[in-house]
Scaffold this active site. Structure first.
Site, short mmCIF file in Angstrom:
data_model
loop_
_atom_site.label_atom_id
_atom_site.label_comp_id
_atom_site.label_asym_id
_atom_site.label_seq_id
_atom_site.Cartn_x
_atom_site.Cartn_y
_atom_site.Cartn_z
N GLY A 130 8.33 7.34 0.62
CA GLY A 130 9.14 8.39 1.43
C GLY A 130 8.57 9.62 1.33
N ARG B 160 -2.25 8.50 -0.01
CA ARG B 160 -1.56 7.96 1.34
C ARG B 160 -2.01 9.16 2.43
NH1 ARG B 160 4.26 5.36 1.47
NH2 ARG B 160 3.33 4.40 3.60
N GLN C 92 12.14 -1.63 4.15
CA GLN C 92 12.66 -0.74 3.56
C GLN C 92 14.04 -0.67 3.83
OE1 GLN C 92 9.69 -0.61 4.78
NE2 GLN C 92 8.30 1.01 3.92
N ASP D 59 7.62 11.64 8.50
CA ASP D 59 6.57 11.57 7.60
C ASP D 59 5.77 12.91 8.02
OD1 ASP D 59 7.29 8.70 7.24
OD2 ASP D 59 6.16 9.37 5.68
N LYS E 232 8.22 5.83 10.15
CA LYS E 232 7.81 4.36 9.97
C LYS E 232 7.74 3.70 11.47
CE LYS E 232 7.42 2.61 6.86
NZ LYS E 232 5.89 2.35 6.44
O1 MRU Z 1 5.93 3.70 4.05
P1 MRU Z 1 7.10 4.41 3.59
O2 MRU Z 1 8.17 3.80 3.05
O3 MRU Z 1 6.74 5.50 2.68
O4 MRU Z 1 7.77 5.27 4.95
C1 MRU Z 1 9.02 6.08 4.79
C2 MRU Z 1 9.26 6.63 5.88
O5 MRU Z 1 8.65 6.19 7.02
C3 MRU Z 1 10.51 7.32 5.96
O6 MRU Z 1 11.34 7.24 7.24
C4 MRU Z 1 9.95 8.90 5.90
O7 MRU Z 1 8.94 8.89 4.81
C5 MRU Z 1 11.10 10.02 5.90
S1 MRU Z 1 11.90 9.83 3.93
C6 MRU Z 1 12.99 10.94 4.01
#
Ligand code: MRU
Length: 344
Positions: free
Chosen positions: A48, A90, A195, A236, A247
């Site tokens: 996240g 990442r 998730q 993100d 996501k």
């Molecule tokens: O791959 P992830 O689980 O890190 O992706 C997370 C997301 O896409 C969330 O929606 C995004 O980071 C917002 S978190 C407040």
């Protein structure tokens, strides 16, 4: 989360809840080295966008502590690989780079090594505290957009686990519920790493907020049945024109929402805005390993040798987004102006 901290600084190590083990096991692991922090980010044990930013800040403070030298030049030279290792964990969530940039600025402006180390820790703690404050504030703005009795669809997990704080998309929902509004949530499963199924439902059940789990491909069905009043997702990275990376699958949900005339909202702190990128085409999209698609919990679900594509994020064009909810206010079209105004 009321009962525990998602990330905790323990003086010479960082304690995190391992998100890959949820919801079956609540396992905490200790990261004693900045490389372990980078690996935990890569492996989605910490995940996240805002959570990754907080973790990277503590990771840099941790790495700085172990540098043994009295010379600032030597210290800065040794801090560089620490920062590079963390920043290569990442590519998409801009909060990672935003936090590391803040930390590196603090290191540069310090004079004595021992003082810089202390200031780096203080800056990481500030990033964590400011993030929680921003989550609360944006959630208050967002809650105004949620009428009593709403059913909200969310994708992925943008709650406490994703923020090491109150939450963004789930923060808005939690705030509306705390204000006494009746709110119900449809959580999409969120293929391939689930998730939504594993984390969002776990969080909402703990908060006593009614949640219904659906698979990703059911979103259109329920929108068409008139079951969804609005969509709220996290982000993100948001480009200067409002295009939003989130996501994988978010784009499809946004297209469906437009077709069904359902408001589609993005909730994110301004640390997720990347004003250096004019449009979402410039956002780097992480590609994940094939095994995340071909295997489920150690069991192979696709034939050996099959070719796989696995982008972890997609970009929702600004034209599909009704509002971007931040701690500095709610931005609406035209985003190029409204997002820039947040920084004035
Ligand atoms: O791959 P992830 O689980 O890190 O992706 C997370 C997301 O896409 C969330 O929606 C995004 O980071 C917002 S978190 C407040």
């Amino acid at each position: 989360m009321k009962d525990f901290k998602i990330i905790e600084w323990l003086g010479d190590r960082i304690r995190i809840i391992d998100q890959t083990k949820l919801p079956h096991e609540e396992v905490f692991i200790e990261l004693c080295d900045y490389r372990e922090v980078a690996d935990a980010i890569k492996e989605l044990r910490i995940r996240g966008a805002p959570d990754i930013g907080v973790a990277a800040a503590y990771g840099l403070a941790l790495g700085a502590q172990t540098i043994e030298t009295g010379s600032k030049d030597d210290f800065m030279a040794k801090l560089r690989p620490v920062s590079e290792t963390l920043s290569s964990s990442r590519p998409t969530a801009v909060n990672l780079f935003w936090a590391l940039e803040r930390m590196n600025r603090v290191a540069k402006s310090g004079e004595e090594v021992s003082q810089i180390k202390a200031e780096l820790l203080a800056e990481a703690q500030r990033i964590e505290a400011e993030n929680d404050e921003a989550n609360h504030r944006l959630s208050e703005f967002g809650a105004e957009l949620i009428p009593n009795g709403s059913t909200v669809l969310t994708h992925c997990n943008a709650g406490s686990l994703a923020t090491a704080a109150y939450g963004t998309a789930l923060g808005v929902i939690k705030k509306a519920s705390e204000q006494g509004k009746r709110v119900k949530v449809y959580a999409t499963e969120t293929r391939p790493l689930l998730q939504g199924a594993r984390l969002t439902t776990w969080e909402l059940l703990k908060e006593n907020i009614p949640v219904i789990l659906i698979t990703d491909n059911m979103a259109g069905y329920f929108m068409n049945k008139g079951k969804i009043d609005c969509v709220i997702v996290g982000a993100d990275r948001i480009a200067a024109n409002g295009d939003t990376a989130n996501k994988i699958g978010t784009y499809g949900v946004a297209v469906l929402a437009k077709e069904h005339k359902i408001p589609f909202y993005v909730a994110a702190p301004t640390s997720t805005l990347d004003m250096s990128l004019a449009t979402g085409d410039l956002i780097p999209i992480e590609q994940r390993g094939a095994e995340e698609v071909t295997e489920k919990f150690g069991k192979r679900t696709a034939p050996e040798g099959v070719k796989v594509y696995s982008p972890a994020f997609d970009v929702t064009p600004a034209r599909l987004i009704d509002a971007i909810i931040t701690e500095k206010g709610v931005a609406r079209v035209p985003y190029t102006e409204s997002l820039a105004a947040l920084f004035e």
